[in-house]
Design a protein around this motif. Structure first.
Motif, short mmCIF file in Angstrom:
data_model
loop_
_atom_site.label_atom_id
_atom_site.label_comp_id
_atom_site.label_asym_id
_atom_site.label_seq_id
_atom_site.Cartn_x
_atom_site.Cartn_y
_atom_site.Cartn_z
N PHE A 257 0.84 -1.14 -0.15
CA PHE A 257 0.05 0.19 -0.04
C PHE A 257 0.98 1.37 -0.03
CE2 PHE A 257 -2.69 -3.42 1.45
CZ PHE A 257 -3.70 -3.24 0.84
N HIS A 258 0.81 2.02 -1.11
CA HIS A 258 1.76 3.21 -1.32
C HIS A 258 0.94 4.45 -0.83
CE1 HIS A 258 3.78 0.35 -4.04
NE2 HIS A 258 2.62 0.10 -4.41
N LEU A 259 1.54 5.21 0.22
CA LEU A 259 0.76 6.05 1.04
C LEU A 259 1.31 7.46 0.81
CD1 LEU A 259 0.35 3.94 4.22
CD2 LEU A 259 -1.02 3.99 2.28
N ASN A 260 0.44 8.57 0.75
CA ASN A 260 0.96 9.87 1.05
C ASN A 260 0.73 10.05 2.43
OD1 ASN A 260 -1.00 9.86 -1.84
ND2 ASN A 260 0.94 10.37 -2.01
N SER A 261 1.96 10.40 3.24
CA SER A 261 1.82 10.67 4.55
C SER A 261 1.41 11.95 4.83
CB SER A 261 3.23 10.42 5.47
OG SER A 261 4.14 10.99 4.90
N GLY A 262 1.60 13.03 4.00
CA GLY A 262 1.35 14.27 4.31
C GLY A 262 -0.28 14.46 3.73
N LEU A 263 -1.04 13.62 3.42
CA LEU A 263 -2.50 13.53 3.10
C LEU A 263 -3.14 13.02 4.15
CD1 LEU A 263 -2.59 13.46 -0.66
CD2 LEU A 263 -2.54 15.35 0.80
N PHE A 264 -2.36 12.01 5.18
CA PHE A 264 -3.50 11.46 6.26
C PHE A 264 -4.59 12.20 6.90
CE2 PHE A 264 0.35 8.34 7.11
CZ PHE A 264 -0.01 7.51 6.19
N GLY A 265 -5.53 11.64 7.15
CA GLY A 265 -6.37 12.38 7.79
C GLY A 265 -7.40 13.37 6.71
N LEU B 218 4.93 12.77 -0.30
CA LEU B 218 4.22 13.37 0.74
C LEU B 218 2.94 13.70 0.41
CD1 LEU B 218 4.73 14.16 3.49
CD2 LEU B 218 5.57 16.28 2.87
N THR B 219 2.86 14.34 -0.70
CA THR B 219 1.55 15.14 -1.17
C THR B 219 1.12 14.89 -2.43
OG1 THR B 219 2.63 17.26 -1.88
CG2 THR B 219 2.23 17.07 0.07
N HIS B 220 1.67 13.83 -3.07
CA HIS B 220 0.88 13.37 -4.51
C HIS B 220 1.36 14.32 -5.46
CE1 HIS B 220 -1.36 10.88 -7.39
NE2 HIS B 220 -1.53 10.20 -6.16
N GLU C 168 9.90 15.50 -1.35
CA GLU C 168 8.70 14.59 -1.24
C GLU C 168 8.84 13.18 -0.82
OE1 GLU C 168 5.37 14.99 -2.09
OE2 GLU C 168 5.30 17.21 -1.70
N ILE C 169 10.01 12.56 -1.06
CA ILE C 169 10.13 11.35 -0.94
C ILE C 169 10.50 11.06 0.41
CG2 ILE C 169 11.32 9.31 -1.85
CD1 ILE C 169 11.28 10.17 -4.71
N MET C 170 11.64 11.72 0.73
CA MET C 170 12.26 11.55 2.02
C MET C 170 11.50 11.84 3.32
SD MET C 170 15.19 10.04 1.38
CE MET C 170 16.18 10.29 2.77
N GLU C 171 10.70 12.80 3.00
CA GLU C 171 9.76 13.19 4.16
C GLU C 171 8.58 12.21 4.07
OE1 GLU C 171 8.83 15.11 7.58
OE2 GLU C 171 10.48 15.52 6.24
N ASP C 172 8.30 11.52 2.94
CA ASP C 172 7.20 10.85 3.26
C ASP C 172 7.70 9.61 3.78
OD1 ASP C 172 4.78 9.56 2.46
OD2 ASP C 172 5.18 8.67 0.79
N ARG C 173 8.85 9.12 3.61
CA ARG C 173 9.67 7.74 4.12
C ARG C 173 9.80 7.98 5.64
NH1 ARG C 173 15.30 6.35 2.39
NH2 ARG C 173 14.96 4.51 3.92
N TYR D 19 9.43 0.12 10.40
CA TYR D 19 10.57 -0.67 9.47
C TYR D 19 11.07 0.51 8.55
CZ TYR D 19 6.30 -1.98 6.90
OH TYR D 19 5.19 -1.99 6.36
N THR D 20 12.11 0.03 7.87
CA THR D 20 12.40 1.12 6.89
C THR D 20 11.59 0.84 5.48
OG1 THR D 20 14.56 0.63 7.37
CG2 THR D 20 14.51 1.79 5.40
N VAL D 21 11.18 1.93 5.03
CA VAL D 21 10.30 1.80 3.76
C VAL D 21 11.24 2.24 2.55
CG1 VAL D 21 8.72 3.40 2.47
CG2 VAL D 21 8.23 2.78 4.92
N ARG D 22 11.31 1.10 1.75
CA ARG D 22 12.05 1.02 0.63
C ARG D 22 11.68 1.06 -0.75
NH1 ARG D 22 15.00 -3.64 1.13
NH2 ARG D 22 13.42 -4.61 2.85
N GLY D 23 10.08 1.33 -0.88
CA GLY D 23 9.69 1.24 -2.11
C GLY D 23 8.88 2.29 -2.44
N MET D 24 8.18 2.43 -3.42
CA MET D 24 7.20 3.56 -3.90
C MET D 24 6.50 3.12 -5.22
SD MET D 24 9.49 6.86 -5.26
CE MET D 24 7.99 7.45 -5.92
N SER D 25 5.23 3.78 -5.39
CA SER D 25 4.81 4.23 -6.63
C SER D 25 4.64 5.47 -6.99
CB SER D 25 3.40 3.46 -6.81
OG SER D 25 2.51 4.41 -5.87
#
Length: 266
Positions: A43-51, A75-77, A91-96, A105-111
């Protein structure tokens, strides 16, 4: 000299992985289906858009996706092919960072968000700790990817899913490795009023002894473990420096090369 070929765990030659984007409410129903049938998803997630509207909170996501893989989606798509590389890195590092705090755990993939990427972006990803990135263009087939940073799935779930599954289930050529990778967004089942599609898929695809059910990163890690194997010049011994086992077919016999061990092949 023996004939040595890579297998999936326990000697299997088929694998199934599911890849879903955005972390929306409908994932609750989708994850329940996966769990019921023993299917694994990423599941590929945008942590800046949670909620935000229609999206899970970070706390719920951490609990919901347990046993599956939490992966980055920026982070924000944004449409990253149009962004400066400095923003891409952020966008990538802050999302990670945020996802790793939740997942543990370490997040090492993305879409790629909006399916947007370039050759330059692909080249930057390894330096940002991203070991694979899934695109939206599909192959219609079951081959293993030859470029983990341009990972083309088999199909979107609205593209002849059950027909493709039937073909996958009927494959009987153990001299090859076959991978079925399905992508989409769970909210599409609500919009298209076709939850019965993925329900039927899970009922047929789950619990098949010949299939390895894996997350995206588990597939990447397994293939890297195979690449790391150290074979003797005579091909009669292999040393596995990785922590995880790798399975091999040696003249038709299945051999487990255990992690951290040397294994005799003949």
């Amino acid at each position: 000299m023996g004939k040595i070929m890579l297998c999936f765990p326990q000697g299997r030659y088929k694998a199934l992985t599911m890849s879903y984007d955005d972390g929306v409410f409908a994932d609750r129903r989708l994850v329940a289906l996966f769990n019921q049938h023993g299917i694994k998803g990423t599941f590929h997630l945008n942590s800046g858009l949670f909620g935000s509207s229609g999206r899970l909170t970070g706390e719920e996501a951490a609990a919901l996706y347990e046993g599956h893989e939490i992966s980055a989606h920026t982070l924000t798509h944004p449409t990253i092919a149009r962004c400066p590389k400095e923003l891409l890195v952020h966008e990538i590092m802050e999302d990670r960072k945020r996802l790793e705090q939740l997942a543990g755990y370490t997040v090492r993939g993305m879409s790629y968000p909006n399916g947007s990427y370039t050759t330059q972006i692909k080249k930057l990803l390894p330096g940002l700790g991203i070991e694979y990135a899934r695109v939206v263009q599909t192959t219609g087939g079951f081959d293993m990817p030859d470029d983990w940073h341009e990972w083309r799935p088999t199909c979107h779930h609205n593209d002849r899913l059950l027909d493709r599954l039937q073909t996958f289930l009927e494959l009987d050529r153990p001299q090859y490795l076959f991978l079925m990778n399905v992508w989409g967004h769970s909210y599409e089942f609500d919009g298209d009023h076709n939850w019965e599609l993925i329900e039927s898929f899970c009922e047929q695809a789950g619990g098949v002894e010949s299939i390895w059910y894996a997350t995206n990163i588990e597939l990447v890690d397994y293939m890297k473990s195979f690449d790391a194997l150290k074979f003797s010049a005579a091909l009669d011994v292999v040393y596995n420096p990785s922590a995880a086992s790798v399975w091999l077919s040696v003249d038709g016999a299945i051999v487990e090369a255990k992690g951290g061990c040397q294994t005799r092949l003949c």
